[in-house]
Design a protein around this motif. Sequence first.
Motif, PDB file in Angstrom:
ATOM      1  N   ILE A   1      33.269 -21.838 -22.940  1.00 51.01           N
ATOM      2  CA  ILE A   1      33.664 -22.538 -21.722  1.00 51.01           C
ATOM      3  C   ILE A   1      32.468 -22.489 -20.794  1.00 51.01           C
ATOM      4  O   ILE A   1      32.154 -21.480 -20.180  1.00 51.01           O
ATOM      5  N   GLY A   2      31.764 -23.604 -20.690  1.00 54.83           N
ATOM      6  CA  GLY A   2      30.467 -23.660 -20.025  1.00 54.83           C
ATOM      7  C   GLY A   2      29.445 -23.991 -21.088  1.00 54.83           C
ATOM      8  O   GLY A   2      29.488 -25.054 -21.708  1.00 54.83           O
ATOM      9  N   GLY A   3      28.519 -23.053 -21.317  1.00 56.32           N
ATOM     10  CA  GLY A   3      27.593 -23.222 -22.436  1.00 56.32           C
ATOM     11  C   GLY A   3      26.209 -23.697 -22.079  1.00 56.32           C
ATOM     12  O   GLY A   3      25.332 -23.750 -22.943  1.00 56.32           O
ATOM     13  N   THR A   4      25.974 -24.064 -20.792  1.00 56.81           N
ATOM     14  CA  THR A   4      24.650 -24.560 -20.417  1.00 56.81           C
ATOM     15  C   THR A   4      24.080 -23.819 -19.199  1.00 56.81           C
ATOM     16  O   THR A   4      23.169 -24.309 -18.540  1.00 56.81           O
ATOM     17  N   GLY A   5      24.612 -22.635 -18.882  1.00 56.25           N
ATOM     18  CA  GLY A   5      24.104 -21.851 -17.765  1.00 56.25           C
ATOM     19  C   GLY A   5      22.995 -20.907 -18.204  1.00 56.25           C
ATOM     20  O   GLY A   5      22.564 -20.908 -19.361  1.00 56.25           O
ATOM     21  N   ILE A   6      22.531 -20.065 -17.278  1.00 54.65           N
ATOM     22  CA  ILE A   6      21.423 -19.151 -17.576  1.00 54.65           C
ATOM     23  C   ILE A   6      21.771 -18.258 -18.762  1.00 54.65           C
ATOM     24  O   ILE A   6      20.983 -18.104 -19.694  1.00 54.65           O
ATOM     25  N   ILE A   7      22.948 -17.649 -18.731  1.00 53.89           N
ATOM     26  CA  ILE A   7      23.334 -16.738 -19.806  1.00 53.89           C
ATOM     27  C   ILE A   7      23.754 -17.506 -21.051  1.00 53.89           C
ATOM     28  O   ILE A   7      23.307 -17.218 -22.163  1.00 53.89           O
ATOM     29  N   SER A   8      24.600 -18.491 -20.875  1.00 48.65           N
ATOM     30  CA  SER A   8      25.212 -19.140 -22.041  1.00 48.65           C
ATOM     31  C   SER A   8      24.264 -20.050 -22.803  1.00 48.65           C
ATOM     32  O   SER A   8      24.459 -20.278 -24.004  1.00 48.65           O
ATOM     33  N   THR A   9      23.217 -20.568 -22.164  1.00 51.00           N
ATOM     34  CA  THR A   9      22.295 -21.452 -22.867  1.00 51.00           C
ATOM     35  C   THR A   9      21.634 -20.743 -24.044  1.00 51.00           C
ATOM     36  O   THR A   9      21.520 -21.303 -25.138  1.00 51.00           O
ATOM     37  N   ALA A  10      21.193 -19.507 -23.834  1.00 56.82           N
ATOM     38  CA  ALA A  10      20.534 -18.777 -24.921  1.00 56.82           C
ATOM     39  C   ALA A  10      21.501 -18.504 -26.059  1.00 56.82           C
ATOM     40  O   ALA A  10      21.123 -18.541 -27.240  1.00 56.82           O
ATOM     41  N   ILE A  11      22.756 -18.219 -25.717  1.00 57.69           N
ATOM     42  CA  ILE A  11      23.763 -17.999 -26.751  1.00 57.69           C
ATOM     43  C   ILE A  11      23.982 -19.280 -27.551  1.00 57.69           C
ATOM     44  O   ILE A  11      24.037 -19.273 -28.787  1.00 57.69           O
ATOM     45  N   THR A  12      24.095 -20.396 -26.836  1.00 55.44           N
ATOM     46  CA  THR A  12      24.276 -21.684 -27.499  1.00 55.44           C
ATOM     47  C   THR A  12      23.110 -21.992 -28.426  1.00 55.44           C
ATOM     48  O   THR A  12      23.293 -22.436 -29.561  1.00 55.44           O
ATOM     49  N   LYS A  13      21.886 -21.759 -27.947  1.00 59.38           N
ATOM     50  CA  LYS A  13      20.702 -22.031 -28.774  1.00 59.38           C
ATOM     51  C   LYS A  13      20.718 -21.198 -30.053  1.00 59.38           C
ATOM     52  O   LYS A  13      20.443 -21.713 -31.145  1.00 59.38           O
ATOM     53  N   GLN A  14      21.019 -19.914 -29.921  1.00 55.40           N
ATOM     54  CA  GLN A  14      20.988 -19.046 -31.101  1.00 55.40           C
ATOM     55  C   GLN A  14      22.112 -19.376 -32.070  1.00 55.40           C
ATOM     56  O   GLN A  14      21.923 -19.365 -33.287  1.00 55.40           O
ATOM     57  N   LEU A  15      23.289 -19.710 -31.564  1.00 58.56           N
ATOM     58  CA  LEU A  15      24.390 -20.098 -32.446  1.00 58.56           C
ATOM     59  C   LEU A  15      24.119 -21.451 -33.103  1.00 58.56           C
ATOM     60  O   LEU A  15      24.509 -21.680 -34.249  1.00 58.56           O
ATOM     61  N   ALA A  16      23.463 -22.352 -32.384  1.00 64.92           N
ATOM     62  CA  ALA A  16      23.153 -23.677 -32.940  1.00 64.92           C
ATOM     63  C   ALA A  16      22.220 -23.565 -34.142  1.00 64.92           C
ATOM     64  O   ALA A  16      22.238 -24.421 -35.035  1.00 64.92           O
ATOM     65  N   ALA A  17      21.422 -22.505 -34.167  1.00 62.82           N
ATOM     66  CA  ALA A  17      20.479 -22.312 -35.270  1.00 62.82           C
ATOM     67  C   ALA A  17      21.092 -21.544 -36.428  1.00 62.82           C
ATOM     68  O   ALA A  17      20.414 -21.292 -37.436  1.00 62.82           O
ATOM     69  N   ASN A  18      22.365 -21.167 -36.303  1.00 60.62           N
ATOM     70  CA  ASN A  18      23.041 -20.385 -37.335  1.00 60.62           C
ATOM     71  C   ASN A  18      24.121 -21.229 -37.998  1.00 60.62           C
ATOM     72  O   ASN A  18      25.157 -21.505 -37.389  1.00 60.62           O
ATOM     73  N   PRO A  19      23.927 -21.628 -39.242  1.00 61.84           N
ATOM     74  CA  PRO A  19      24.904 -22.515 -39.902  1.00 61.84           C
ATOM     75  C   PRO A  19      26.255 -21.854 -40.164  1.00 61.84           C
ATOM     76  O   PRO A  19      27.213 -22.546 -40.532  1.00 61.84           O
ATOM     77  N   ASP A  20      26.335 -20.543 -39.988  1.00 61.50           N
ATOM     78  CA  ASP A  20      27.618 -19.861 -40.192  1.00 61.50           C
ATOM     79  C   ASP A  20      28.582 -20.096 -39.034  1.00 61.50           C
ATOM     80  O   ASP A  20      29.769 -19.760 -39.145  1.00 61.50           O
ATOM     81  N   TRP A  21      28.079 -20.651 -37.928  1.00 65.27           N
ATOM     82  CA  TRP A  21      28.916 -20.863 -36.740  1.00 65.27           C
ATOM     83  C   TRP A  21      29.188 -22.355 -36.541  1.00 65.27           C
ATOM     84  O   TRP A  21      28.283 -23.186 -36.622  1.00 65.27           O
TER      85      TRP A  21
END
Length: 344
Positions: A6-26
């Motif tokens: 919920i969100g996904g583009t803020g200071i904290i969540s952007t890095a999480i989104t980037k790392q999950l986007a690079a992981n095909p298991d997610w």
Amino acid sequence: MKALLIGGTGIISTAITKQLAANPDWELYLLNRGSQRLSERITPNAQPSNITQLTAEIGDESAVAELIKDLEFDTVADFISFVPAQLESRYRLFKNKCRQYIFISSASAYQKPLSDYRVNEATPLANPYWEYSRNKIACEEFLMERYRNDGFPVTVVRPSHTYDDRYIPLGVHGDKGSWQVVKRMTEGKPVIIHGDGTSLWTMTHNSDFAKGFIGLMGNIHAIGEAVGITSDETLTWNQVYAAIAGVLGVKLNPYYVPSDFLAKCSDYDFTGSLIGDKANSVVFDNTKLKRLVPGFVATKRFDQGIREVIQNVLATPALQVEDSAFDAWCDRVIAAMEQAWQSV
């Protein structure tokens, strides 16, 4: 694994989104208003194939319910709830839709004033100085009650001062961000530092935060737990400002002002952000995080991270937002302090 942020583009969540986007298991879903293209914050090219955008205002409960009616998630992560009333709605939406609900609280919720500078998850929650922190405490209490009484699978995460390549982290700045402080440095003007600059603080790069956070996602041992995520590096505020000046290649001209004076002589919320947070010496103990996420270590030192941040800010005019009101306020505060010194 399927996750909803919920969100996904803020200071904290952007890095999480980037790392999950690079992981095909997610398989990742982002629920937000869609006002900012994902590629602007996540990837410079096409949107990753494992990311799905769900566009809605999270406060529109019926619209969100319609969007997720056929979906279930291993983890739902909430980055944008700040008061219990918002969580009442989130609970209705997701109580039968997820195996884990991660709520992003705040390390500012920890006891102020501190009885011990060493802080871990057992430190009491109490902050009479900052409404933001008290609201986060109330949110935690609401969710933990739902966990105890209804089995709602909540995990509480408490970040402290987390930064990314668009944000120069400082203690004293105006409503428009930190650029004006950087500008004062480059112009040789005195820069206000709260207290005497020797209190202890921790800065965490968002890429390091994301590693710890992702390790908690889908982690059965994190259910019903509150977990802090910070770097293990401890800095004084003098070191923070000196590191920034060093990257800029200028001499730092610090001007020390008591935090309570700053709080009383402005409309900025320094009572909350300083007395209720950054003016306190804090050293975080990440033992619990490392037990839950074996191998976690924050690897980006502040001197490394701040160099990347400043290089990006200097190369991006849109991030150089001037704040003439804050600049004038700094000059008035310094003049008042000088007058006080001379009158003694």
